[in-house]
Design an enzyme around this catalytic site. Structure first.
Site, PDB file in Angstrom:
ATOM      1  N   ASN A   1       0.801  -1.160   0.022  1.00 16.16           N
ATOM      2  CA  ASN A   1      -0.038  -0.066   0.078  1.00 16.16           C
ATOM      3  C   ASN A   1       0.826   1.377   0.072  1.00 16.16           C
ATOM      4  O   ASN A   1       0.311   2.377  -0.543  1.00 16.16           O
ATOM      5  CB  ASN A   1      -1.097  -0.014   1.038  1.00 16.16           C
ATOM      6  CG  ASN A   1      -0.402  -0.287   2.422  1.00 16.16           C
ATOM      7  OD1 ASN A   1       0.645  -0.722   2.546  1.00 16.16           O
ATOM      8  ND2 ASN A   1      -1.044   0.447   3.506  1.00 16.16           N
TER       9      ASN A   1
ATOM     10  N   LYS B   1      11.716  -8.778   1.326  1.00 19.54           N
ATOM     11  CA  LYS B   1      10.576  -9.443   0.709  1.00 19.54           C
ATOM     12  C   LYS B   1       9.352  -8.788   0.628  1.00 19.54           C
ATOM     13  O   LYS B   1       8.691  -8.368   1.398  1.00 19.54           O
ATOM     14  CB  LYS B   1      10.169 -10.725   1.461  1.00 19.54           C
ATOM     15  CG  LYS B   1       9.132 -11.243   1.341  1.00 19.54           C
ATOM     16  CD  LYS B   1       8.873 -11.692  -0.080  1.00 19.54           C
ATOM     17  CE  LYS B   1       7.525 -12.477  -0.449  1.00 19.54           C
ATOM     18  NZ  LYS B   1       6.678 -11.638  -0.625  1.00 19.54           N
ATOM     19  N   HIS B   2       9.039  -8.064  -0.633  1.00 21.80           N
ATOM     20  CA  HIS B   2       8.174  -7.223  -0.809  1.00 21.80           C
ATOM     21  C   HIS B   2       6.728  -7.744  -1.365  1.00 21.80           C
ATOM     22  O   HIS B   2       6.977  -9.129  -1.716  1.00 21.80           O
ATOM     23  CB  HIS B   2       8.352  -6.135  -1.866  1.00 21.80           C
ATOM     24  CG  HIS B   2       7.944  -4.686  -1.713  1.00 21.80           C
ATOM     25  ND1 HIS B   2       6.876  -4.368  -1.140  1.00 21.80           N
ATOM     26  CD2 HIS B   2       8.526  -3.444  -1.874  1.00 21.80           C
ATOM     27  CE1 HIS B   2       6.531  -3.146  -0.983  1.00 21.80           C
ATOM     28  NE2 HIS B   2       7.670  -2.468  -1.555  1.00 21.80           N
ATOM     29  N   ALA B   3       5.547  -7.174  -1.195  1.00 14.09           N
ATOM     30  CA  ALA B   3       4.417  -7.788  -1.830  1.00 14.09           C
ATOM     31  C   ALA B   3       4.573  -8.031  -3.073  1.00 14.09           C
ATOM     32  O   ALA B   3       5.071  -7.203  -3.685  1.00 14.09           O
ATOM     33  CB  ALA B   3       3.340  -6.821  -1.450  1.00 14.09           C
TER      34      ALA B   3
ATOM     35  N   GLY C   1       2.195  -5.498   7.825  1.00 12.80           N
ATOM     36  CA  GLY C   1       1.235  -6.113   7.391  1.00 12.80           C
ATOM     37  C   GLY C   1       0.143  -6.392   8.093  1.00 12.80           C
ATOM     38  O   GLY C   1      -0.289  -5.698   9.161  1.00 12.80           O
ATOM     39  N   SER C   2      -0.652  -7.455   7.882  1.00  7.82           N
ATOM     40  CA  SER C   2      -2.043  -7.956   8.344  1.00  7.82           C
ATOM     41  C   SER C   2      -1.686  -8.479  10.040  1.00  7.82           C
ATOM     42  O   SER C   2      -0.651  -8.946  10.216  1.00  7.82           O
ATOM     43  CB  SER C   2      -2.854  -8.842   7.478  1.00  7.82           C
ATOM     44  OG  SER C   2      -2.024 -10.073   7.631  1.00  7.82           O
TER      45      SER C   2
ATOM     46  N   GLU D   1       4.665  -3.977  12.653  1.00  9.15           N
ATOM     47  CA  GLU D   1       3.322  -2.947  12.449  1.00  9.15           C
ATOM     48  C   GLU D   1       2.219  -3.849  11.655  1.00  9.15           C
ATOM     49  O   GLU D   1       2.463  -3.762  10.517  1.00  9.15           O
ATOM     50  CB  GLU D   1       4.249  -1.720  11.756  1.00  9.15           C
ATOM     51  CG  GLU D   1       3.528  -0.477  11.581  1.00  9.15           C
ATOM     52  CD  GLU D   1       2.388  -0.403  10.688  1.00  9.15           C
ATOM     53  OE1 GLU D   1       1.236  -0.612  10.998  1.00  9.15           O
ATOM     54  OE2 GLU D   1       2.731   0.013   9.665  1.00  9.15           O
ATOM     55  N   LEU D   2       1.101  -3.958  12.460  1.00 10.65           N
ATOM     56  CA  LEU D   2       0.157  -4.562  11.911  1.00 10.65           C
ATOM     57  C   LEU D   2      -1.012  -3.790  11.641  1.00 10.65           C
ATOM     58  O   LEU D   2      -0.927  -2.331  11.387  1.00 10.65           O
ATOM     59  CB  LEU D   2      -0.135  -5.728  12.819  1.00 10.65           C
ATOM     60  CG  LEU D   2       0.980  -6.546  13.280  1.00 10.65           C
ATOM     61  CD1 LEU D   2       0.698  -7.546  14.117  1.00 10.65           C
ATOM     62  CD2 LEU D   2       1.907  -6.886  11.932  1.00 10.65           C
TER      63      LEU D   2
ATOM     64  N   GLU E   1     -10.853  -4.556  10.434  1.00 11.53           N
ATOM     65  CA  GLU E   1     -10.065  -3.442   9.677  1.00 11.53           C
ATOM     66  C   GLU E   1     -10.760  -3.518   8.460  1.00 11.53           C
ATOM     67  O   GLU E   1     -10.678  -4.514   7.723  1.00 11.53           O
ATOM     68  CB  GLU E   1      -8.574  -3.709   9.451  1.00 11.53           C
ATOM     69  CG  GLU E   1      -8.032  -2.536   8.577  1.00 11.53           C
ATOM     70  CD  GLU E   1      -6.404  -2.832   8.721  1.00 11.53           C
ATOM     71  OE1 GLU E   1      -5.832  -1.800   8.777  1.00 11.53           O
ATOM     72  OE2 GLU E   1      -5.896  -3.767   8.696  1.00 11.53           O
TER      73      GLU E   1
END
Length: 451
Positions: free
Chosen positions: A130, A153-155, A205-206, A227-228, A355
């Site tokens: 995002n 390691k990216h999305a 991430g989630s 950081e979720l 969320e």
């Protein structure tokens, strides 16, 4: 194989092959070898290279902004702002890193004693789509400057951004192996976390991803920063200056087409101003311009993937089944999801408890100020809360009643390189940015000297 598609046009951008086992071994070893030299480099040398990163970001702002918008659908003006924020973070650490990493002298009964902040090794960063440049830079700028090396390691859907970032650090003059991107699946990531050459993991991430990665890291005794997700509350008291702050309030929900962990998800509005707020809020939402994210006039783009549309639609449907009302929006077309307002939202509905990752505002009616604080705090998440009021003294007094990582008065929750950023409870732990961020992956070593 990784396939990237433009979420607005649905057209194929590119296909990428996953790294082989041998290639991943080479990446890990390069990082390890680089660390053995990089950790001894003078801080001034590291900050000089970070300054070059800042300069290249400015030089390539148009290129990187268009890449972001193409891969994940962010409105182009917001992509430009994201690159500018990356520059800000780099400049902040160029200016402050030496001070942050300096030995801390502590008076004891020793002849000399101090705490040194030593780099620990290779850090694996698992990052989301995002904010594909900002999330990486806010980790990499302090972590590399502290003397660590990094593997990203990216999305999958922002693989182009991931490789562009690797090239950015290479072009800035960082030694080979200092910053690398790995193209890998979940099973391979487990092996990387287990590898002894990796000394820490940071994930944005989630909640689900956080629990999984934290469990793996814990198994191997690796330090983590998480950081979720969040379902931040935006509290509106009866004396809120809506004329002054309505744009901020709307942007708190709709920036990045609502795809932000720190976005205002629940608007907790006291009864006395509830009707006025809804009228003003709806008028402003209706005025937002939707369209092709590459066009500068676009304010609302598209969701990054089709499954995100489906998830959001299901959360709204279940909330409506439980008594919520859609008072605006809720139309979709491909990956476009119309800005939507839900009223009569209560605990037990997805719009309150979960969320919602998209342009959906959940309006919660509170009886009074005390009730609004209780409703805002009633969440398993704890990333940030915002409160709009003219009663600043009372707002400050309420800060301790909100157990989140951030509390913003008359401003949207946002990250700032000068301030620590992170959450509590299901929103994660640890802090990024500020001095906290550069010390996150250091060995805080006690040095004790008797002469």
């Amino acid at each position: 194989m990784i396939t990237t598609k433009n979420p607005f046009t649905a057209q194929l951008i590119r296909e990428y092959k996953l790294h082989t086992e041998a290639e991943i071994e080479q990446i890990l070893e390069k990082s390890n070898v680089a660390f053995k030299l990089w950790k001894y480099e003078q801080i001034v040398h590291r900050t000089n290279l970070l300054q070059k990163v800042s300069e290249l970001l400015i030089e390539r702002k148009k290129e990187y902004s268009e890449l972001m918008t193409q891969e994940m659908g962010k409105p182009i003006t917001q992509s430009i702002s994201e690159i500018e924020k990356c520059v800000w973070a780099c400049d902040f650490y160029v200016k402050n890193a030496a001070q942050f990493l300096a030995d801390e002298l502590i008076e004891t009964d020793a002849d000399e004693s101090f705490v040194s902040y030593d780099p620990v090794g290779t850090i694996l960063a698992i990052m989301p789509w995002n904010f594909p440049f900002w999330q990486v830079i806010r980790f990499a700028a302090p972590t590399l400057t502290a003397g660590n090396t990094a593997i990203l390691k990216h999305a999958a859907n922002t693989t182009g951004c991931a490789l562009a970032l690797e090239q950015l650090f290479r072009d800035a003059g960082y030694p080979e192996g200092c910053f690398q991107t790995v193209l890998a699946d979940h099973d391979t990531i487990e092996d990387i976390i287990a590898d002894s050459r990796v000394q820490g993991i940071t994930l944005t991430g989630s909640e689900k991803a956080g629990r999984s990665i934290a469990a793996l890291a814990g198994k191997h005794l690796k330090k983590t920063v998480m950081e979720l997700g969040g379902n931040n509350a935006c509290i509106v008291w009866e004396d809120a200056d809506l004329d002054k702050y309505i744009d901020t309030i709307v942007n708190a929900r709709m920036q990045n087409t609502g795809q932000s962990c720190i976005a205002a998800k629940r608007f907790v509005v006291v009864d006395e101003i509830y009707a006025k707020f809804n009228t003003v809020f709806k008028e402003k939402i209706q005025s937002l311009r939707s369209g092709n994210p590459i066009k500068p006039e676009t304010e609302i783009g598209v969701l990054a993937r089709p499954d995100l549309v489906d998830t959001l639609e299901n959360q709204i449907r279940e909330s409506v089944d439980k008594g919520a009302n859609v008072t605006y929006g809720n139309q979709k077309d491909g990956n476009f999801f119309e800005p939507t307002i839900l009223e009569n939202v209560r605990k037990g509905m997805p719009a309150f408890d979960e969320e919602l990752f998209g342009p959906v505002a959940a309006i919660v009616r509170a009886k009074n100020r005390e009730d609004s604080i209780a409703l805002a705090a009633d969440s398993k998440f704890g990333l940030g809360t915002m409160l709009f009021t003219q009663d600043i003294d009372e707002a400050i007094r309420m800060a301790g009643s909100i157990p989140d990582g951030g509390f913003f008065i008359n401003e949207m929750v946002k990250s700032d390189p000068r301030l620590p950023f992170g959450g509590t409870r299901a929103s994660g732990y640890g802090r990024e940015l500020s001095k906290e961020g550069i010390l996150a992956f250091t060995n805080k070593k006690t040095v004790y000297i008797k002469k």
